[in-house]
Motif scaffolding. Structure first.
Motif, short mmCIF file in Angstrom:
data_model
loop_
_atom_site.label_atom_id
_atom_site.label_comp_id
_atom_site.label_asym_id
_atom_site.label_seq_id
_atom_site.Cartn_x
_atom_site.Cartn_y
_atom_site.Cartn_z
N THR A 186 0.83 -1.20 0.00
CA THR A 186 0.00 0.00 0.00
C THR A 186 0.86 1.26 0.00
OG1 THR A 186 -1.78 -1.14 1.18
CG2 THR A 186 -1.80 1.26 1.25
N ARG A 187 1.91 1.25 0.78
CA ARG A 187 2.81 2.40 0.81
C ARG A 187 3.40 2.67 -0.58
NH1 ARG A 187 8.01 2.36 1.00
NH2 ARG A 187 8.09 0.19 1.74
N ILE A 188 3.86 1.61 -1.23
CA ILE A 188 4.45 1.75 -2.56
C ILE A 188 3.40 2.20 -3.58
CG2 ILE A 188 5.53 0.47 -4.47
CD1 ILE A 188 6.81 -1.32 -2.25
N ALA A 189 2.20 1.60 -3.51
CA ALA A 189 1.13 1.98 -4.43
C ALA A 189 0.78 3.45 -4.28
CB ALA A 189 -0.10 1.11 -4.18
N HIS A 190 0.69 3.92 -3.05
CA HIS A 190 0.35 5.33 -2.83
C HIS A 190 1.45 6.26 -3.33
CE1 HIS A 190 -2.73 4.26 0.57
NE2 HIS A 190 -3.18 4.01 -0.64
N GLU A 191 2.69 5.82 -3.23
CA GLU A 191 3.80 6.63 -3.77
C GLU A 191 3.66 6.81 -5.27
OE1 GLU A 191 7.29 4.55 -2.55
OE2 GLU A 191 7.21 5.29 -0.48
N HIS A 192 3.01 5.84 -5.93
CA HIS A 192 2.79 5.92 -7.38
C HIS A 192 1.42 6.50 -7.73
CE1 HIS A 192 6.21 3.13 -7.35
NE2 HIS A 192 6.37 3.40 -8.63
N GLY A 193 0.67 6.94 -6.72
CA GLY A 193 -0.64 7.53 -6.97
C GLY A 193 -1.75 6.54 -7.22
N ALA A 194 -1.54 5.27 -6.85
CA ALA A 194 -2.56 4.23 -7.04
C ALA A 194 -3.31 3.98 -5.74
CB ALA A 194 -1.91 2.95 -7.53
N ILE A 195 -4.50 3.43 -5.85
CA ILE A 195 -5.26 3.01 -4.68
C ILE A 195 -5.21 1.49 -4.58
CG2 ILE A 195 -6.79 5.00 -4.88
CD1 ILE A 195 -9.01 2.87 -5.63
N VAL A 196 -5.45 0.98 -3.37
CA VAL A 196 -5.38 -0.46 -3.11
C VAL A 196 -6.75 -0.97 -2.70
CG1 VAL A 196 -4.37 -2.27 -1.67
CG2 VAL A 196 -2.96 -0.36 -2.46
N VAL A 197 -7.23 -1.96 -3.44
CA VAL A 197 -8.50 -2.64 -3.15
C VAL A 197 -8.15 -4.03 -2.62
CG1 VAL A 197 -10.69 -3.46 -4.09
CG2 VAL A 197 -9.61 -1.40 -5.03
N CYS A 198 -8.49 -4.29 -1.39
CA CYS A 198 -8.07 -5.52 -0.72
C CYS A 198 -9.25 -6.45 -0.50
CB CYS A 198 -7.41 -5.18 0.62
SG CYS A 198 -6.73 -6.60 1.49
N ASP A 199 -9.11 -7.69 -0.96
CA ASP A 199 -10.08 -8.74 -0.69
C ASP A 199 -9.71 -9.36 0.66
OD1 ASP A 199 -11.61 -11.02 -0.51
OD2 ASP A 199 -10.91 -11.92 -2.38
N GLY A 200 -10.50 -9.05 1.68
CA GLY A 200 -10.21 -9.54 3.03
C GLY A 200 -11.07 -10.71 3.45
N ALA A 201 -11.67 -11.41 2.49
CA ALA A 201 -12.60 -12.50 2.83
C ALA A 201 -11.93 -13.59 3.65
CB ALA A 201 -13.20 -13.09 1.55
N GLN A 202 -10.62 -13.85 3.38
CA GLN A 202 -9.93 -14.91 4.11
C GLN A 202 -9.04 -14.38 5.24
OE1 GLN A 202 -10.70 -17.96 3.70
NE2 GLN A 202 -11.80 -17.85 1.75
N SER A 203 -8.95 -13.09 5.37
CA SER A 203 -8.08 -12.53 6.42
C SER A 203 -8.87 -12.01 7.62
CB SER A 203 -7.21 -11.41 5.85
OG SER A 203 -7.99 -10.36 5.31
N VAL A 204 -9.91 -11.24 7.38
CA VAL A 204 -10.65 -10.63 8.48
C VAL A 204 -11.19 -11.66 9.46
CG1 VAL A 204 -12.66 -9.20 9.07
CG2 VAL A 204 -11.21 -8.57 7.12
N PRO A 205 -11.67 -12.85 9.02
CA PRO A 205 -12.16 -13.84 9.98
C PRO A 205 -11.08 -14.53 10.80
CG PRO A 205 -13.10 -14.19 7.79
CD PRO A 205 -11.94 -13.26 7.64
N HIS A 206 -9.81 -14.38 10.40
CA HIS A 206 -8.77 -15.21 11.00
C HIS A 206 -7.65 -14.44 11.68
CE1 HIS A 206 -10.37 -18.82 8.99
NE2 HIS A 206 -10.61 -18.00 7.97
N THR A 207 -7.49 -13.17 11.35
CA THR A 207 -6.37 -12.39 11.88
C THR A 207 -6.85 -11.02 12.34
OG1 THR A 207 -5.83 -11.42 9.72
CG2 THR A 207 -4.81 -13.52 10.24
N PRO A 208 -6.17 -10.41 13.29
CA PRO A 208 -6.52 -9.03 13.65
C PRO A 208 -6.36 -8.12 12.44
CG PRO A 208 -5.02 -10.00 15.27
CD PRO A 208 -5.06 -10.94 14.10
N THR A 209 -7.31 -7.22 12.23
CA THR A 209 -7.30 -6.35 11.06
C THR A 209 -7.35 -4.90 11.50
OG1 THR A 209 -8.46 -8.02 9.73
CG2 THR A 209 -8.50 -5.75 8.92
N ASP A 210 -6.41 -4.13 11.01
CA ASP A 210 -6.35 -2.70 11.32
C ASP A 210 -6.19 -1.94 10.01
OD1 ASP A 210 -5.70 -0.10 12.06
OD2 ASP A 210 -4.47 -0.71 13.77
N VAL A 211 -7.31 -1.43 9.49
CA VAL A 211 -7.26 -0.77 8.19
C VAL A 211 -6.46 0.53 8.24
CG1 VAL A 211 -9.40 -1.80 7.34
CG2 VAL A 211 -9.50 0.37 8.60
N LYS A 212 -6.39 1.13 9.40
CA LYS A 212 -5.59 2.36 9.51
C LYS A 212 -4.11 2.04 9.38
CE LYS A 212 -8.80 5.50 10.27
NZ LYS A 212 -9.99 4.80 9.75
#
Length: 410
Positions: A186-212
């Protein structure tokens, strides 16, 4: 102490449920998860004690349900470290990802722009971009994966360039269970002016998630993969991006006013995306699922699943009839095949022993280019699984032969 036996008492599906005359071992949690009694009770309570619409009625019951509905938005926001106004209720992760693709991507992408993704993506995070490319003249490019199907930061850096406007990747892939370095990407994408769309279907149920902390621009996930009801999901989006995104459905609840000339004033996010009567019982069930997971602790869930996965891999590696595709992935997904046995036949044999797994391409149909196999068997763990479940699974795997599979049909 993580008391899995006590936890299992919360899930009616684990109370003496059998399959093929064997006690059920459920290892298809990446597809959907069982529901604790508190979630079931919330859904039933809505239909038996609270049936009203939300944001509509000028009477006590409607007000109470509307309050609970909006409190869920606050609970989900807290769960992923977001703001309530950044939480959109949808029909699921697929609906959330489609909303971003059509409401944002189709609106802002132009010929020559690039969407950057991977061959490991679930159909829900790649097919909408196929359509957006077709309609906008943008291009889709793929980040090269390692031979075992991992997304590395080095390969992402090489694939990133100034024409990339959107990066669409899964935090954890649904076939191999590898974890992407999302925060650094995300840091690298933002440096290039891109946005990041994240599929969290397999992560949010299993790991702590901090979007900030991750700083992703959009994140999608489904309730049913995290002990909640089906038919309800979440789109997180940074508020300024949600404001720029168009809803792809209009109707009651989404607008502040409109006139006979066709002038429409939409409400601010998130409400402009929630036209019509929502899945109220699903939202209330999601609330209980979030609170249930928080009560256990996402860090404890993650640690237990890591322990269980390591236990399973250690035993499966000793079987000479298996091909393991992701023994080093840190999550609870195990992708494998049985030598000289078709994936569906092997899954059928496991079914005959009371073990539920999934076989096929798991909605990641272009991953076969990396794995060099069209189908795999996927066993996926969750925090209510036990080492005894794993033992039965491993024992059944050791017995899979072509002859045993053929014998199921004769």
């Amino acid at each position: 102490m993580f008391d899995v036996l006590k936890i299992r008492q919360d899930f009616p599906m684990l109370h003496n449920r059998t399959m093929q005359s064997h006690p059920l071992v459920y290892l298809d949690n990446a597809a959907t998860t069982f529901k604790p009694q508190c979630v079931i009770d919330a859904v039933v309570r809505y239909y038996t004690e609270q049936t009203t619409n939300v944001h509509r009625g000028d009477y006590e019951i409607s007000y109470q349900v509307s309050e609970a509905y909006e409190k869920t938005r606050e609970d989900v926001a807290r769960f992923i470290h977001a703001e309530p106004k950044e939480i959109v209720f949808t029909a699921g992760a697929s609906a959330s990802l489609n909303l971003v693709a059509y409401g944002y991507g189709r609106k802002y992408l132009k010929p020559g722009d690039v969407i950057l993704s991977t061959e490991a993506e679930h159909a829900s995070n790649i097919l909408p971009w196929f359509k957006v490319v077709e309609e906008t003249g943008a291009k889709l490019e793929y980040i090269p994966l390692t031979e075992d199907g991992r997304l590395t930061l080095e390969n992402f850096r090489k694939a990133m360039h100034e024409q990339v406007k959107i990066v669409a990747v899964a935090d954890i892939t649904n076939v191999l269970g590898y974890v992407a370095p999302i925060e650094e990407m995300t840091r690298i994408a933002h440096e290039h002016g891109a946005i990041v769309v994240c599929d969290g279907a397999q992560s949010v149920p299993h790991t702590p998630t901090d979007v900030k902390a991750l700083d992703v621009d959009f994140l999608a996930f489904s309730a049913h993969k995290m002990c909640g009801p089906t038919g309800i999901g979440v789109l997180y989006g940074k508020f300024e991006l949600l404001q720029k995104t168009d809803p792809f459905m209009l109707g009651g609840g989404s607008n502040a006013r409109f006139d006979m000339c066709g002038n429409i004033l939409l409400k601010d996010a998130p409400y402009k995306f929630e036209a019509g009567t929502p899945n109220i019982e699903g939202v209330l069930g999601l609330q209980q699922a979030v609170r249930y997971l928080e009560n256990i602790g996402m860090d404890r869930i993650e640690a237990y699943e890591h322990e269980l996965k390591a236990y399973a891999i250690e035993k499966l590696k000793k079987l000479d009839n298996l091909i393991l595709y992701n023994p080093t992935s840190p999550t609870g997904i195990i992708a494998f095949n049985v030598k000289n046995v078709f994936a569906q036949d092997a899954a059928g044999y496991l079914n005959s022993k009371g073990i539920a797994v999934r076989s096929g391409n798991h909605c990641a149909k272009i991953l076969l280019n990396v794995l060099k196999t069209s189908e795999t068997i996927r066993a996926s763990l969750y925090f209510y699984n036990t080492k005894e479940d794993v033992d039965r699974f491993v024992q059944a795997c050791s017995e899979i032969t072509l002859e045993n599979c053929v014998g199921l049909f004769f």
